[in-house]
Structures are given as structure tokens and as C-alpha cells.
Scaffold this active site. Structure first.
Site, PDB file in Angstrom:
ATOM      1  N   HIS A 278      41.267  31.301  36.400  1.00 14.59           N
ATOM      2  CA  HIS A 278      41.294  32.022  37.650  1.00 14.59           C
ATOM      3  C   HIS A 278      39.825  32.403  38.074  1.00 14.59           C
ATOM      4  CE1 HIS A 278      42.341  35.719  40.149  1.00 14.59           C
ATOM      5  NE2 HIS A 278      43.136  34.757  40.703  1.00 14.59           N
ATOM      6  N   LYS A 280      36.151  31.909  39.741  1.00 14.04           N
ATOM      7  CA  LYS A 280      35.580  31.568  41.001  1.00 14.04           C
ATOM      8  C   LYS A 280      34.355  31.536  40.827  1.00 14.04           C
ATOM      9  CE  LYS A 280      39.832  32.832  43.148  1.00 14.04           C
ATOM     10  NZ  LYS A 280      40.583  33.098  41.919  1.00 14.04           N
ATOM     11  N   HIS A 507      41.040  39.879  49.437  1.00  8.96           N
ATOM     12  CA  HIS A 507      41.255  39.075  48.039  1.00  8.96           C
ATOM     13  C   HIS A 507      40.127  39.256  47.040  1.00  8.96           C
ATOM     14  CE1 HIS A 507      41.299  35.322  45.865  1.00  8.96           C
ATOM     15  NE2 HIS A 507      42.763  35.442  45.952  1.00  8.96           N
ATOM     16  N   LYS A 509      37.807  41.098  44.563  1.00  9.18           N
ATOM     17  CA  LYS A 509      38.126  42.242  43.399  1.00  9.18           C
ATOM     18  C   LYS A 509      36.821  43.191  43.007  1.00  9.18           C
ATOM     19  CE  LYS A 509      41.336  38.824  42.768  1.00  9.18           C
ATOM     20  NZ  LYS A 509      41.564  37.752  43.983  1.00  9.18           N
TER      21      LYS A 509
END
Length: 635
Positions: A278, A280, A507, A509
Site C-alpha cells: 500500500h 506510495k 485520500h 492520510k
């Protein structure tokens, strides 16, 4: 606007001298029994700090009038020589002659009750001695002088209020960090469809992947190669591209068919069920340096155009020969994380280095001593021994435990802001909060447990977003996870007026600890709120189980001088004479982290303050009772 036609009072517009405004540009507003809505719907101004439904004044049958702040900006009430600042949803019972500042220092109105006017009129019709009239005039003059003195005092006191208020009104306009400060903060990603001011200092993928890139490592969960090549044509000219991804099935097959011949696809091992890759991030190798980028967007169109996202970036030079064996915490964390990805090494040829093998150890060639952040990563596995503190929330705990924070952060609140919610329980939430609350104040006392709030959009936010209900795909969670009763106390609203992103669904976090507009620390990460992402302690806290790969950057207050930053792309050159790491200095003051709404946010050149463009408002508003409706969307 009112539900009754019986008039009980009037709001009289005032000028800066607290005299009735005779310009007629702003009319008097009559107040009726029942609910009266005051805002841009009845006041002919274009200042968007004033909401259409800014305040409500509810007049009861007993004649009492209660003012409630309906908008997001504060309102000031002057009552009986006292000044009361009301935040959103707060109420105050107003009396005759109370002054209302709809925006602190601006749009002043005096509330005049018709009952008091009638009483005053009755008194004035009675014959009274001249000396009494003179006394009354003197009293009024004295009152006026006192009011003017109070106004001047309040004007001085409200300087901070003005700045904070601007923080709720297009504050991102002023976020223009100088080049040497960019690595010390993060930037929001550009969103299509927003007004130009909302994209001040924002970035697109073309701003990040540029220049003479020799090797590109693109680490992500979802990857749309067709979009990526069209959005960033520079990638077509990069000799070596490694895509570390989390795709599977049909999407993976499509990637294999459509990727350029020189691209290598790699899906890291997932030893525990239900895990994902996950993270990025991007690692771009240039002839004389490397660019490290940590961000929150999938490599797909909607993530880089329609949603609220964040990105941090810093360039690092090659190590000099005398520093070849020197490392730092950032380097150790980076090499450990890249090593866990286990990509198949391959040969590359670089102008400065010649023929080398490209693996995780390759990244030891760069000097990370100027790193402005710490890396907080997660890798899947059952971690024991010293590795317990190496990953996930235990890594964050161990870093924070070594930090000293200002006393203002003792027992201060926490924010968990994310886009997907795992299956949680109260025991794990306490475990997680303990990690988030680590650290000591400058008097060596533990900061203490902070009360967390979860910032998450409501169904109404989704419906009114730039994408409509389709935006629900970026906040996926089963209803059974969201509706657990113990979570109800945590929910708070996504409000992003000051960054123009109320309708750009998050989106991004982020996790932080704050006091007002001051931040103890701030984490920008790929990790959602889940055990899979952050890990869960097992076996009497001797083992940490993590399912997924995640990567984030932790911003901390520091005592470093801000020297000129190294750049891999500036002027098409990487001249070492212009570059160098930041140097620790015994005379340097500790930096303070602040939000866009801070009075210090515009001091971009000051070494004392680092402004972080936190996209949502602090403190957040808690959900109302009707707000406990969420998105159920599995992605």
C-alpha cells in the site's frame, strides 16, 4: 428569515467608531419571534468569510434571544464591557445593546430590542429636569469614550483573531515556501475544478518527475500505466523503471501487456493473508543525487486530479569519499524498508558511478544527513526482539519517546485522519493511542495520553463532492467496521474551507498531536487506521503482527539551521558548490510546527516556524447526531 412575523428587535449596523452606519450599504435587520437566520442571505456583501447561514438568533416567547454560530468562522459578542468569542456551534444569550461582530473586527451590529426602545421612548416623553438631561448626556459621552477605548483595546487583542480567521478563509493563498524550506514541509496535490487560489503551491506529477532521471522506482498500490505515461511523458525517456505495486488479476495482466519494454514489475511478498503493498513513494536517481518522494495518491487519474492528497519531497547528493561509511537514522530506515521489498536486482549504468547492481544497498551511496523528516514504515510479518520497534506504530512510539516537546502538548488531543477504516476494538485503540501519545515535555514529564478524534467525511460530504457519490470509493469501509458503538465518540467532520478542499474528498492520510494551531508532530502516510497497516501487539507485547507495506514521513520540531538545499534538477545542474546538507548549530533555535491558520504561518522565511498545510480545520467539529451515517463501500 424567521418562522414568525412578530418583530421583537433589530440589528443596527455600526461603523468602526461604534456609531450607527449611515452609509446604507448594509441595512438594518429586523428580528422576529422564532428562528432568524443571519448571513450573506440577508447582508449584501460578497465576503465569503461570512456564510450564507452564519448565525441564527432564536427569540423565545419570554423574549430572550439566543445567538448560535452556524458557520465555521468565529463570532465575537461584546456584552456589558466583556468580550466573548464564540466558535462554531456555540451559543450565547444576547441582550439589548449587545454588539455582534459577525467576523471578528468586521460587520458589527448592535442588537436593539423593540421593548427597550419603547421603554426608552416612554421615559423620554416624561418631563425631567434639565440637569438630569445633561447628566444623561454626560453619561452617554462617557460610555461612548469607554466603548471607543474598549474597541481600540479589542482591535489590538484581535490581531491574532484576524490571522486565525484568515486561516479559515483561503489561507492556502499565503502558503508559498521558499525553495530551501520545501523539504521541511509537504505540499497538497493540485485538484482540478478548484479556484486558482486553492492550488497555491500545489503539485502535479509532472512537477515531481522531471529532469535527467536515470532510474525511477515507483512504489504504489494501484498503477494505471496508460494514464501514467500520458500524464508524465518524461518517464518514456527514463532508461530504467521499476514499478513496485499491489495489483493482481486482470489489472496486473493489463500492466504486463501495456508496460514499456524497459519497465520491470515487482509485487513484494505478502506472507500474511489480507495484506497489501500500500506504500506510495518514488525514488528517482539522477547523475549526482536521488530524489525521495513520499505521498498519498495511487498512480491513477482520479487520485492526482480529484482528491485531497499530500506529497513530501527532498533531494540528496552522492556521498563524498570521506563520508562513504557515514549514515544516519533516515538512511538506516530507508535501506531497511527498501530491502524488505525484495525486488530482483538488475544492472544499471550511471554517468558518475559506471556499471552497478541496482538493489536496496545501492541507496547507501547518497548522503541523507540533511533529511528533514523521519521515515515511519510498515512491512508485513511477525516481528520480534529489536524488530518490534522497527515498524508500524511501535516505530512511531520509539521515535516519539526520544523527542522533547513543548509543555503545551501535555495531554493535548490527537487527530487520526485517513480514508479507510479497519476492523478495530477498544483494546487496540488504546494501544495505538499510547504510541501516538509518546514523548516528554521540556520538564521531562511524559506528555500523557491524548484524546483522539477521527476526521472522516459524511455521506453528505460525499454527495456534494467534486465526484459525487463516486468519491465514496476513496473512503472504503464495511458498515460493520464503522458502526461499532465505541467509535461514536471519535467521529469529527472533514472541513477544509481554508484550503478550498471541502469538496475534494480526502485520500490523504495524516496523524498529529496539536494544541490550537501548533503541532507537536505531524505524520503524512499511506497508512489508514487499521491493524493491518499499523500492526497489533501479540504474545504479551513481545511480537508485532503487520499485514501490509506502508510508508510515511514524520515531521518533528528540530534545532537545525536551514542551509541551502541540494537540488537534482535546479537549472539543469547539480553543482556541488551550491548544495549541502543542513548543519546542526548550537545557536539554532528549535523550530515550531504550525498550521496555515496560525498567526505565524506567513513567516515562511523565519527559521523558527515551519508551516504545514494541514488541509482540514483544527480543532475539528464533532459529528452531530444525524451525522453518524457513513459510506459503506468495499474497494
Amino acid at each position: 428569515m424567521s418562522n414568525s412575523s412578530q418583530k421583537v428587535g433589530v440589528l443596527v449596523p455600526l461603523n468602526d467608531k461604534l456609531e450607527e452606519n449611515s452609509s446604507n450599504s448594509i441595512p438594518k435587520i429586523e428580528i422576529s419571534n422564532g428562528i432568524n437566520i443571519i448571513g450573506r442571505n440577508v447582508i449584501p456583501i460578497t465576503d465569503k468569510r461570512l456564510s450564507r447561514k452564519h448565525v441564527s438568533i432564536t427569540v423565545s416567547t419570554d423574549g430572550s434571544a439566543q445567538l448560535s454560530v452556524e458557520g465555521t468562522n468565529p463570532v465575537v459578542i461584546r456584552s456589558q464591557d466583556q468580550r466573548k468569542k464564540l466558535l462554531s456551534r456555540e451559543t450565547f444569550t444576547i441582550r439589548d445593546s449587545d454588539i455582534i461582530e459577525l467576523i471578528p473586527g468586521h460587520y458589527l451590529f448592535m442588537f436593539k430590542s423593540y421593548d427597550s426602545v419603547r421603554k426608552q421612548s416612554s421615559v423620554n416623553t416624561q418631563k425631567r429636569p434639565l440637569v438630569e438631561d445633561e447628566s444623561l448626556a454626560q453619561k452617554r459621552l462617557r460610555q461612548l469614550e469607554e466603548d471607543e477605548a474598549l474597541a481600540r483595546k479589542l482591535q489590538t487583542e484581535m490581531n491574532d483573531d484576524f490571522q486565525e480567521n484568515e486561516g479559515s478563509f483561503e489561507a492556502i493563498r499565503n502558503f508559498k515556501p521558499p525553495k530551501d524550506k520545501i523539504p521541511h514541509t509537504f505540499r497538497l496535490m493540485r485538484v482540478k475544478g478548484l479556484q486558482a487560489w486553492a492550488n497555491t503551491s500545489s503539485v502535479s506529477i509532472g512537477d515531481v518527475i522531471q529532469g535527467n532521471v536515470q532510474v525511477a522506482v515507483l512504489s504504489n498500490y494501484m498503477v494505471d500505466i496508460d494514464w501514467l505515461l500520458s500524464a508524465c511523458p518524461t518517464l518514456k525517456n527514463v532508461p530504467h523503471v521499476l514499478v513496485v505495486h499491489g495489483e493482481s488479476d486482470d489489472r496486473l495482466e493489463h500492466m504486463k501487456i501495456n508496460k514499456p519494454a524497459n519497465w520491470i514489475l515487482h509485487k513484494p511478498p505478502l506472507p500474511i493473508a489480507w495484506g497489501t503493498h500500500h506504500s506510495k513513494a518514488m525514488f528517482l536517481v539522477y547523475p549526482q543525487g536521488v530524489r525521495v518522494i513520499v505521498h498519498t495518491a495511487n498512480l491513477i487519474y482520479v487520485d492526482w486530479n480529484n482528491k485531497s492528497q499530500g506529497l513530501w519531497m527532498q533531494d540528496f547528493p552522492l556521498k563524498s569519499q570521506e563520508m562513504s561509511n557515514n549514515g544516519c537514522g533516515f538512511e538506516t530506515d530507508l535501506i531497511d524498508y527498501l530491502g524488505a521489498l525484495k525486488w530482483p536486482e538488475f544492472p544499471i549504468k550511471l554517468p558518475e558511478l559506471g556499471d552497478v547492481r541496482f538493489n536496496s544497498s545501492f541507496f547507501k551511496r547518497f548522503d541523507y544527513n540533511s533529511a528533514t523528516v523521519r521515515l515511519i514504515a510498515s512491512v508485513p510479518g511477525y516481528h520480534t526482539g529489536s524488530n518490534v520497534k522497527k515498524w508500524g506504530h511501535m516505530k512511531l512510539r520509539s521515535v516519539l519517546q526520544d523527542c522533547i516537546f513543548d509543555k503545551m502538548f501535555q495531554n493535548s488531543p490527537l487527530i487520526y485522519q485517513f480514508s479507510s477504516l479497519g476492523s478495530l476494538d477498544e483494546k487496540w485503540m488504546t494501544e495505538f493511542a499510547f504510541s501516538m501519545s509518546s514523548g516528554v515535555s521540556d520538564d521531562k514529564k511524559p506528555l500523557g495520553l491524548g484524546e483522539p478524534l477521527i476526521v472522516w467525511p459524511t455521506v453528505e460530504d460525499i454527495r456534494c463532492s467534486l465526484e459525487g457519490y463516486a468519491a465514496g470509493s476513496c473512503v472504503p469501509s464495511p458498515l460493520k467496521n464503522v458502526e461499532k458503538p465505541f467509535l461514536k465518540k471519535y467521529w469529527s467532520k472533514w472541513k477544509a474551507t481554508h484550503t478550498g478542499r471541502c469538496r475534494a474528498m480526502p485520500h490523504i492520510k495524516t496523524f498529529t498531536r496539536y494544541n490550537g494551531q501548533n503541532l507537536a508532530w505531524f505524520l503524512l502516510t499511506s497508512a489508514n487506521l487499521s491493524k493491518a497497516a499499523w500492526g497489533a501487539l501479540q504474545k504479551n507485547n513481545t511480537q508485532l503482527m503487520i499485514r501490509s507495506y506502508e510508508l510515511g514521513v514524520l515531521f518533528l520540531p528540530s534545532s537545525t539551521d536551514h542551509a541551502s538545499a541540494f537540488s537534482c534538477t535546479e537549472n539543469g545542474s547539480t553543482s556541488g558548490s551550491k548544495c549541502g546538507p543542513t548543519l546542526k548549530s548550537p545557536n539554532a533555535k528549535s523550530t515550531k510546527l504550525v498550521t496555515l491558520a496560525s498567526v505565524h504561518s506567513t513567516k515562511m522565511d523565519s527559521p523558527e516556524f515551519i508551516t504545514l498545510p494541514v488541509p482540514y480545520e483544527l480543532p475539528p467539529q464533532r459529528y452531530s447526531s444525524e451525522g453518524y451515517v457513513h459510506i459503506m463501500c468495499i474497494n
